[in-house]
Design a protein around this motif. Structure first.
Motif, PDB file in Angstrom:
ATOM      1  N   GLN A   6       0.841  -1.190   0.000  1.00 43.64           N
ATOM      2  CA  GLN A   6       0.000   0.000   0.000  1.00 43.64           C
ATOM      3  C   GLN A   6       0.877   1.242   0.000  1.00 43.64           C
ATOM      4  OE1 GLN A   6      -3.115  -1.463   3.274  1.00 43.64           O
ATOM      5  NE2 GLN A   6      -3.776   0.419   2.223  1.00 43.64           N
ATOM      6  N   TRP A  22      -3.289   3.726  -3.031  1.00 49.32           N
ATOM      7  CA  TRP A  22      -3.026   2.657  -3.975  1.00 49.32           C
ATOM      8  C   TRP A  22      -2.751   1.363  -3.239  1.00 49.32           C
ATOM      9  CZ3 TRP A  22       1.628  -0.079  -4.832  1.00 49.32           C
ATOM     10  CH2 TRP A  22       1.655  -0.871  -5.992  1.00 49.32           C
ATOM     11  N   CYS A  23      -3.173   0.243  -3.851  1.00 49.52           N
ATOM     12  CA  CYS A  23      -2.971  -1.068  -3.252  1.00 49.52           C
ATOM     13  C   CYS A  23      -2.597  -2.085  -4.331  1.00 49.52           C
ATOM     14  CB  CYS A  23      -4.257  -1.526  -2.557  1.00 49.52           C
ATOM     15  SG  CYS A  23      -4.221  -3.250  -1.987  1.00 49.52           S
ATOM     16  N   ASP A  24      -1.587  -2.878  -4.043  1.00 47.54           N
ATOM     17  CA  ASP A  24      -1.191  -3.978  -4.919  1.00 47.54           C
ATOM     18  C   ASP A  24      -1.330  -5.267  -4.129  1.00 47.54           C
ATOM     19  OD1 ASP A  24       1.795  -4.915  -6.835  1.00 47.54           O
ATOM     20  OD2 ASP A  24      -0.318  -5.423  -7.064  1.00 47.54           O
ATOM     21  N   SER A  27      -0.042 -11.524  -5.536  1.00 46.41           N
ATOM     22  CA  SER A  27      -0.231 -12.041  -6.888  1.00 46.41           C
ATOM     23  C   SER A  27      -1.121 -13.282  -6.871  1.00 46.41           C
ATOM     24  CB  SER A  27       1.136 -12.400  -7.494  1.00 46.41           C
ATOM     25  OG  SER A  27       0.977 -12.945  -8.776  1.00 46.41           O
ATOM     26  N   ARG A  69     -10.561  -1.085  -9.856  1.00 44.61           N
ATOM     27  CA  ARG A  69      -9.568  -2.147  -9.991  1.00 44.61           C
ATOM     28  C   ARG A  69      -9.620  -2.573 -11.453  1.00 44.61           C
ATOM     29  NH1 ARG A  69      -9.403  -8.225  -7.296  1.00 44.61           N
ATOM     30  NH2 ARG A  69      -7.132  -8.471  -7.386  1.00 44.61           N
ATOM     31  N   VAL A  73      -6.096  -6.293 -10.914  1.00 42.82           N
ATOM     32  CA  VAL A  73      -4.874  -6.515 -10.141  1.00 42.82           C
ATOM     33  C   VAL A  73      -4.800  -5.454  -9.047  1.00 42.82           C
ATOM     34  CG1 VAL A  73      -2.368  -6.763 -10.196  1.00 42.82           C
ATOM     35  CG2 VAL A  73      -3.746  -7.563 -12.118  1.00 42.82           C
ATOM     36  N   ASP A  74      -4.101  -4.329  -9.327  1.00 40.62           N
ATOM     37  CA  ASP A  74      -3.997  -3.299  -8.300  1.00 40.62           C
ATOM     38  C   ASP A  74      -5.258  -2.435  -8.274  1.00 40.62           C
ATOM     39  OD1 ASP A  74      -1.950  -0.782  -9.942  1.00 40.62           O
ATOM     40  OD2 ASP A  74      -3.390  -2.233 -10.752  1.00 40.62           O
TER      41      ASP A  74
END
Lengths: 117, 111
Positions: A6, A22-24, A27, A69, A73-74
Motif C-alpha cells: 500500500q 493505492w494497493c497492490d 499475486s 480495480r 490486479v492493483d
C-alpha cells in the motif's frame, strides 16, 4: 512471504482536497478489499472486488468515495472532497478465494494513515 | 455495523502468563476468524474456525467456539512481550459473505 503493498504510508491533506490511495494485492489473489479503521475501532468494509468487479460497496460513501480495480490486479481508492471525519487508517486486503469473504483468510497491507486538517 | 464484541477491551499481564480474550456475536455464522494487529500496522490472520468445529490449535494459540452461546475465546499460552497487540474476532453474518470485525481487545504483555 508475499505481502500486500500500500502507498502512501501516511497522508496529510486539507479538507475539500482530493486524496488517493493505492494497493497492490498478493499475486493471484482474486478478491481485494478496502477497509477503513477509526482509531480504537475494528476495520469496516468499504468495498470488495472480485477480479475487476465490485461485489459489495454498500458501505462506501459514494458521494465522495470511489474505487477501481481496472485490470483486476492493483486498486485505487479516492476521496474527493476529503472531510475531517475521513481521518482514519485505510487498509487494503486480499484473499485467494472466490465466493465471499468468510472462507479464506484475509492478507492485509500496513495501511495508509490519513489525516484531514 | 460491528457484529462481534470482544471482551475485555484491554488486558495487561506479565510475560509467561496466559491471556484469554472472548468474542460474542449476534447472528448465525459460517465461520469465525481471529486476527492480530500490532500498533500502526495491518492485521495478521491467526486462526479460522468453522461453525461445525469446537476447538482449534495453532502453536501457543487455542481457539474455542460455542455456537449455542454465540461466543468464541482465544487463549494465548506462555505469553511473550511480542504478543503485545490488539486482537480482533471477525465473522461472516448470517446469509451474507461480509466479514465483520469487532472492536478488539488490546493486550499488553509486560516483560
Amino acid at each position: 512471504e508475499a505481502e500486500v503493498a500500500q502507498s502512501p504510508r501516511y497522508k496529510i491533506t486539507e479538507k475539500s482536497q482530493a486524496v488517493a490511495f493505492w494497493c497492490d494485492p498478493i499475486s493471484g489473489h482474486a478478491t481485494l478489499y478496502w477497509y477503513r479503521q477509526i482509531l480504537g475501532q475494528g476495520p469496516e468494509l468499504l468495498v470488495q472486488f472480485q477480479d475487476e468487479s465490485v461485489v459489495d460497496d454498500s458501505q462506501l460513501p459514494k458521494d465522495r468515495f470511489s474505487a477501481e480495480r481496472l485490470k483486476g490486479v492493483d486498486s485505487t481508492l479516492k476521496i474527493q472532497p476529503a472531510e475531517l471525519g475521513d481521518s482514519a487508517m485505510y487498509l487494503c486486503a486480499s484473499s485467494l478465494g472466490y465466493g465471499g469473504q468468510g472462507n479464506s483468510p484475509l492478507h492485509f497491507g500496513n495501511g495508509t494513515r490519513l489525516t484531514v486538517t | 455495523s460491528q457484529q462481534g464484541e470482544e471482551d475485555p477491551q484491554a488486558l495487561s499481564i506479565q510475560e509467561g502468563e496466559n491471556a484469554t480474550m472472548n468474542c460474542s456475536y449476534k447472528t448465525s455464522i459460517n465461520n469465525l476468524q481471529w486476527y492480530r494487529q500490532n500498533s500502526g500496522r495491518g492485521l495478521v490472520h491467526l486462526i479460522l474456525i468453522r461453525s461445525n468445529e469446537r476447538e482449534k490449535h495453532s502453536g501457543r494459540l487455542r481457539v474455542t467456539l460455542d455456537t449455542s452461546k454465540k461466543s468464541s475465546s482465544l487463549l494465548i499460552t506462555a505469553s511473550r512481550a511480542a504478543d503485545t497487540a490488539s486482537y480482533f474476532c471477525a465473522q461472516t453474518q448470517g446469509g451474507s459473505e461480509k466479514l465483520v470485525f469487532g472492536k478488539g481487545t488490546k493486550l499488553t504483555v509486560n516483560p
